[in-house]
Design an enzyme around this catalytic site. Structure first.
Site, PDB file in Angstrom:
ATOM      1  N   ASP A  21      58.991  29.100 -19.449  1.00 55.21           N
ATOM      2  CA  ASP A  21      58.909  29.664 -18.103  1.00 55.21           C
ATOM      3  C   ASP A  21      60.292  30.128 -17.637  1.00 55.21           C
ATOM      4  O   ASP A  21      61.308  29.548 -18.028  1.00 55.21           O
ATOM      5  CB  ASP A  21      58.351  28.583 -17.150  1.00 55.21           C
ATOM      6  CG  ASP A  21      57.806  29.188 -15.875  1.00 55.21           C
ATOM      7  OD1 ASP A  21      57.738  30.427 -15.775  1.00 55.21           O
ATOM      8  OD2 ASP A  21      57.446  28.419 -14.968  1.00 55.21           O
ATOM      9  N   ASN A  69      47.515  34.988 -16.850  1.00 58.08           N
ATOM     10  CA  ASN A  69      48.539  36.043 -16.935  1.00 58.08           C
ATOM     11  C   ASN A  69      47.937  37.458 -16.969  1.00 58.08           C
ATOM     12  O   ASN A  69      48.633  38.437 -16.711  1.00 58.08           O
ATOM     13  CB  ASN A  69      49.440  35.853 -18.165  1.00 58.08           C
ATOM     14  CG  ASN A  69      50.424  34.718 -18.030  1.00 58.08           C
ATOM     15  OD1 ASN A  69      50.846  34.103 -19.007  1.00 58.08           O
ATOM     16  ND2 ASN A  69      50.821  34.405 -16.806  1.00 58.08           N
TER      17      ASN A  69
HETATM   18  C1  FPP Z   1      56.905  32.941 -18.411  1.00 62.06           C
HETATM   19  O1  FPP Z   1      57.986  33.420 -17.663  1.00 62.06           O
HETATM   20  C2  FPP Z   1      56.801  33.642 -19.682  1.00 62.06           C
HETATM   21  C3  FPP Z   1      55.716  34.346 -20.120  1.00 62.06           C
HETATM   22  C4  FPP Z   1      54.487  34.505 -19.333  1.00 62.06           C
HETATM   23  C5  FPP Z   1      55.734  35.047 -21.410  1.00 62.06           C
HETATM   24  C6  FPP Z   1      56.417  34.320 -22.499  1.00 62.06           C
HETATM   25  C7  FPP Z   1      56.535  35.205 -23.647  1.00 62.06           C
HETATM   26  C8  FPP Z   1      57.634  35.333 -24.425  1.00 62.06           C
HETATM   27  C9  FPP Z   1      58.874  34.555 -24.299  1.00 62.06           C
HETATM   28  C10 FPP Z   1      57.555  36.258 -25.558  1.00 62.06           C
HETATM   29  C11 FPP Z   1      56.979  35.444 -26.650  1.00 62.06           C
HETATM   30  C12 FPP Z   1      56.965  36.138 -27.883  1.00 62.06           C
HETATM   31  C13 FPP Z   1      56.490  35.556 -28.995  1.00 62.06           C
HETATM   32  C14 FPP Z   1      56.444  36.300 -30.244  1.00 62.06           C
HETATM   33  C15 FPP Z   1      55.983  34.163 -28.967  1.00 62.06           C
HETATM   34  P1  FPP Z   1      57.654  34.146 -16.301  1.00 62.06           P
HETATM   35  O2  FPP Z   1      57.485  35.583 -16.560  1.00 62.06           O
HETATM   36  O3  FPP Z   1      56.510  33.496 -15.648  1.00 62.06           O
HETATM   37  O4  FPP Z   1      58.981  33.890 -15.512  1.00 62.06           O
HETATM   38  P2  FPP Z   1      59.116  33.670 -13.922  1.00 62.06           P
HETATM   39  O5  FPP Z   1      58.412  32.383 -13.618  1.00 62.06           O
HETATM   40  O6  FPP Z   1      60.599  33.575 -13.744  1.00 62.06           O
HETATM   41  O7  FPP Z   1      58.506  34.854 -13.259  1.00 62.06           O
END
Ligand code: FPP
Length: 251
Positions: A21, A69
């Site tokens: 996250d 998501n």
């Molecule tokens: C949460 O941060 C992250 C995600 C919803 C996506 C995670 C995906 C990756 C790191 C790419 C993964 C790739 C592979 C190949 C496994 P957020 O967007 O919710 O962050 P925020 O809470 O700060 O908005």
């Protein structure tokens, strides 16, 4: 400090689950679009998979995309799917080099066809690796998974193959997407949020939780080793008392 050398090799969790996250917040701090954070997050994924191989964690489950998501802005969902496809295609040789087997859990039918194909190709190409199993939770939610398990059990009951009075937790486990792996002993969530967010609700029943304020794109090997060291300091009692545990470990 070299944290890795402080890790007890005899007390390594077999399975670690991570809620990655904070990508969006990290990107914003850099004055960039949210997707920039997801791109940088891939570098953290690579490091943590490598770290698992180095210390002997056999299974790593990453919450990469939840069923919720899908409600994000379309540009972000599209960009995330594209990132996934490209990363998987690009990283497969590296996974093979490092002995990593790729697996996926979740409602994969809902992913774009290109993404499903790329995943399937990488799963097939890495199927004989046995150093680390990397399990990506994609279009996953625990309530979706448990609902499916209940439907399958209800079907067995309707077909007369299972008597409701014989239903035990093992029947539920056998119908979860994770049935072939042990439950995670450690769950890590980055970015300062203290929630479980519909992730492995059944499987985390006895897991130790580790929360850190570090945002996912900044969570690297040393942070992972710190989480493992914290896990190694915990006493896992599974409902028993400390005294019972010390008696059984001496007998
Ligand atoms: C949460 O941060 C992250 C995600 C919803 C996506 C995670 C995906 C990756 C790191 C790419 C993964 C790739 C592979 C190949 C496994 P957020 O967007 O919710 O962050 P925020 O809470 O700060 O908005």
């Amino acid at each position: 400090m070299d944290l890795k050398s402080h890790i007890d090799p005899l007390n390594i969790p077999k399975h670690v689950a991570i809620i990655m996250d904070g990508n969006g917040r990290w990107a914003k701090k850099q004055g960039e679009d949210r997707i920039f954070g997801h791109y940088e997050g891939v570098n953290s994924v690579r490091e943590i998979v490598e770290a698992c191989g180095e210390i002997g964690v056999k299974f790593l489950t990453l919450y990469a995309f939840s069923t919720e998501n899908w409600n994000r802005p379309k540009e972000e969902v599209d960009a995330l799917m594209e990132l996934l496809v490209n990363t998987i295609a690009m990283e497969t040789p590296n996974l093979n080099k490092k002995g990593v087997k790729l697996k996926v859990i979740g409602d994969t039918d809902s992913l774009p066809a290109g993404c499903q194909n790329e995943l399937q190709e990488s799963i097939t190409a890495t199927k004989d690796n046995d150093r680390v199993t990397l399990i990506l939770a994609l279009s996953y939610s625990s309530k979706w998974e448990i609902t499916n398990a209940v439907k399958q059990i209800a079907r067995q009951v309707a077909e007369g193959k299972l008597d409701p009075k014989d239903i035990q937790s093992k029947h539920i486990e056998a119908n979860l997407c994770t049935c072939e792996w042990p439950d995670p002993e450690l769950m890590i969530r980055t970015s300062g949020e203290h929630r479980i967010s519909n992730f492995l609700l059944w499987q985390l029943a006895y897991a130790e939780f580790y929360f850190t304020d570090t945002l996912w794109p900044e969570f690297r090997k040393q942070d992972f080793f710190k989480a493992i060291l914290s896990y190694q300091k915990r006493e896992r009692r599974f409902g028993q008392t400390s005294e019972q545990l010390s008696t059984s470990s001496h007998s």
